[in-house]
Design an enzyme around this catalytic site. Sequence first.
Site, PDB file in Angstrom:
ATOM      1  N   TRP A 106       0.820  -1.214   0.000  1.00  0.00           N
ATOM      2  CA  TRP A 106       0.000   0.000   0.000  1.00  0.00           C
ATOM      3  C   TRP A 106       0.852   1.261   0.000  1.00  0.00           C
ATOM      4  O   TRP A 106       0.522   2.238  -0.671  1.00  0.00           O
ATOM      5  CB  TRP A 106      -1.008  -0.005   1.154  1.00  0.00           C
ATOM      6  CG  TRP A 106      -2.133  -0.962   0.878  1.00  0.00           C
ATOM      7  CD1 TRP A 106      -2.425  -2.108   1.558  1.00  0.00           C
ATOM      8  CD2 TRP A 106      -3.092  -0.889  -0.198  1.00  0.00           C
ATOM      9  NE1 TRP A 106      -3.509  -2.735   0.968  1.00  0.00           N
ATOM     10  CE2 TRP A 106      -3.934  -2.021  -0.088  1.00  0.00           C
ATOM     11  CE3 TRP A 106      -3.322   0.022  -1.235  1.00  0.00           C
ATOM     12  CZ2 TRP A 106      -4.987  -2.268  -0.979  1.00  0.00           C
ATOM     13  CZ3 TRP A 106      -4.367  -0.220  -2.133  1.00  0.00           C
ATOM     14  CH2 TRP A 106      -5.184  -1.350  -1.995  1.00  0.00           C
ATOM     15  N   ASP A 175      -1.680   6.666   6.235  1.00  0.00           N
ATOM     16  CA  ASP A 175      -2.763   5.847   5.677  1.00  0.00           C
ATOM     17  C   ASP A 175      -3.128   4.788   6.718  1.00  0.00           C
ATOM     18  O   ASP A 175      -2.489   3.747   6.801  1.00  0.00           O
ATOM     19  CB  ASP A 175      -2.302   5.196   4.371  1.00  0.00           C
ATOM     20  CG  ASP A 175      -3.336   4.222   3.813  1.00  0.00           C
ATOM     21  OD1 ASP A 175      -4.430   4.083   4.409  1.00  0.00           O
ATOM     22  OD2 ASP A 175      -3.049   3.603   2.759  1.00  0.00           O
ATOM     23  N   LYS A 199     -12.386  -1.637   6.155  1.00  0.00           N
ATOM     24  CA  LYS A 199     -11.570  -2.549   6.947  1.00  0.00           C
ATOM     25  C   LYS A 199     -12.089  -2.557   8.388  1.00  0.00           C
ATOM     26  O   LYS A 199     -12.611  -3.538   8.860  1.00  0.00           O
ATOM     27  CB  LYS A 199     -10.095  -2.146   6.950  1.00  0.00           C
ATOM     28  CG  LYS A 199      -9.408  -1.883   5.597  1.00  0.00           C
ATOM     29  CD  LYS A 199      -9.798  -2.766   4.486  1.00  0.00           C
ATOM     30  CE  LYS A 199      -9.126  -2.637   3.144  1.00  0.00           C
ATOM     31  NZ  LYS A 199      -8.012  -1.839   2.878  1.00  0.00           N
TER      32      LYS A 199
HETATM   33  C1  PLP Z   1      -7.498  -1.285   1.560  1.00  0.00           C
HETATM   34  C2  PLP Z   1      -6.413  -0.293   1.672  1.00  0.00           C
HETATM   35  C3  PLP Z   1      -6.281   0.778   0.760  1.00  0.00           C
HETATM   36  C4  PLP Z   1      -7.208   0.952  -0.408  1.00  0.00           C
HETATM   37  O1  PLP Z   1      -8.476   1.285   0.016  1.00  0.00           O
HETATM   38  P1  PLP Z   1      -9.634   1.678  -1.017  1.00  0.00           P
HETATM   39  O2  PLP Z   1     -10.663   2.233  -0.101  1.00  0.00           O
HETATM   40  O3  PLP Z   1     -10.041   0.406  -1.695  1.00  0.00           O
HETATM   41  O4  PLP Z   1      -9.085   2.666  -1.953  1.00  0.00           O
HETATM   42  C5  PLP Z   1      -5.262   1.676   0.948  1.00  0.00           C
HETATM   43  N1  PLP Z   1      -4.404   1.554   1.974  1.00  0.00           N
HETATM   44  C6  PLP Z   1      -4.484   0.539   2.860  1.00  0.00           C
HETATM   45  C7  PLP Z   1      -3.490   0.468   3.984  1.00  0.00           C
HETATM   46  C8  PLP Z   1      -5.482  -0.410   2.735  1.00  0.00           C
HETATM   47  O5  PLP Z   1      -5.591  -1.414   3.626  1.00  0.00           O
END
Ligand code: PLP
Length: 363
Positions: A106, A175, A199
């Site tokens: 990511w 993030d 998540k």
């Molecule tokens: C799932 C995830 C993303 C992407 O998320 P979207 O909402 O599908 O764009 C980005 N960063 C991390 C750490 C993730 O777990």
Amino acid sequence: MGTSMDRVFNFSAGPAAIPLPVLERARDELVDWHGCGMSVMELSHRGKEFMSIAERAEADLRGLLDIPAGYRVLFLQGGASAQFGAIPFNLAGPQDKADYVVTGSWSKKALAEGRRFLRANVAADSAENRHTEIPDPAAWQLSPDAAYLHYTPNETIGGVEFHFVPAAPAPLVADMSSTLLSRPIDVSRFGLIYAGAQKNIGPAGLAIVIVREELLGRAREGTPVMMDYREQAQNDSMLNTPPTWAWYIAGLVFEWLLEQGGLAEMERRNRRKAETLYQAIDDSGFYANPVAKHCRSWMNVPFTLADPGLDAKFLEQAKGVGLLSLKGHRSVGGMRASIYNAMPQEGVDALIAFMAEFERRHG
Ligand SMILES: *Cc1c(COP(=O)(O)O)cnc(C)c1O
């Protein structure tokens, strides 16, 4: 109609499990929310009913995370991935520099998008240890003039997590898609925190951005209005129709978290779930997790079987006893158990018992 008896333990990384009491409440309120004769999905986002839902959700999130007054909370669309691009647009010009710490899939994606919009410097990259350990912060190559430092506190795919907040002169941008709400954090350490909801927060379709107010108003010329955090803040995330249903469900999750005892209690539960699962993996000669012990994720636990030829059988038999979505990410293979807030200790214990039994029969 299914009942709660049909529920499985869902170890999906995302969209992930949602607490059953939240789903039951949403079901009870589905066709007639609080006597208004309509579903939340049918309410005007500018009407007083939805406004009360939106305001309560933000207030509860602020309470859970103890968000200081100088921060704005945005409820946006486009997922975490849209923020990969929105962040450089909002915090820097095209000739400016920003630092990125790469610890897995990511953070690599965030870097790739950042590179399209500014001068991205890779301050550290754990590629040489195949992203199994966070590079020592003392060795990070920080730029003195960076507009921000971006990192990914929890790598959802690799299962690598920072159990500390790095120090940097530039505003920290994090993030937190797969770790926000898993434990208390000190929001004041960050310039900007963002997370896709699917998540550990609620349904897909919603992203949360928590941003220090003084970082607003720096968006570069030509920033699309929907991506401009100041515009969104000034309009209470309602520049256009927001994802009302996802916002509502996230609000129910926040209420559930408060009822459970808040994030200190979540930290206690999450630490215990992770410790018991890693212990079972480490104690076996059949399962393995490659991540350095001090950076193992509490939320996503990848593991391999001694014989990958047994992977399909493992997944099929796990499914047979109600343990679902354990297949590892296609980029790494093996297994992955995601154990976010909605996964109870009983689910982890059931997985551990199944793993031991599978090892006994096939190991
Ligand atoms: C799932 C995830 C993303 C992407 O998320 P979207 O909402 O599908 O764009 C980005 N960063 C991390 C750490 C993730 O777990």
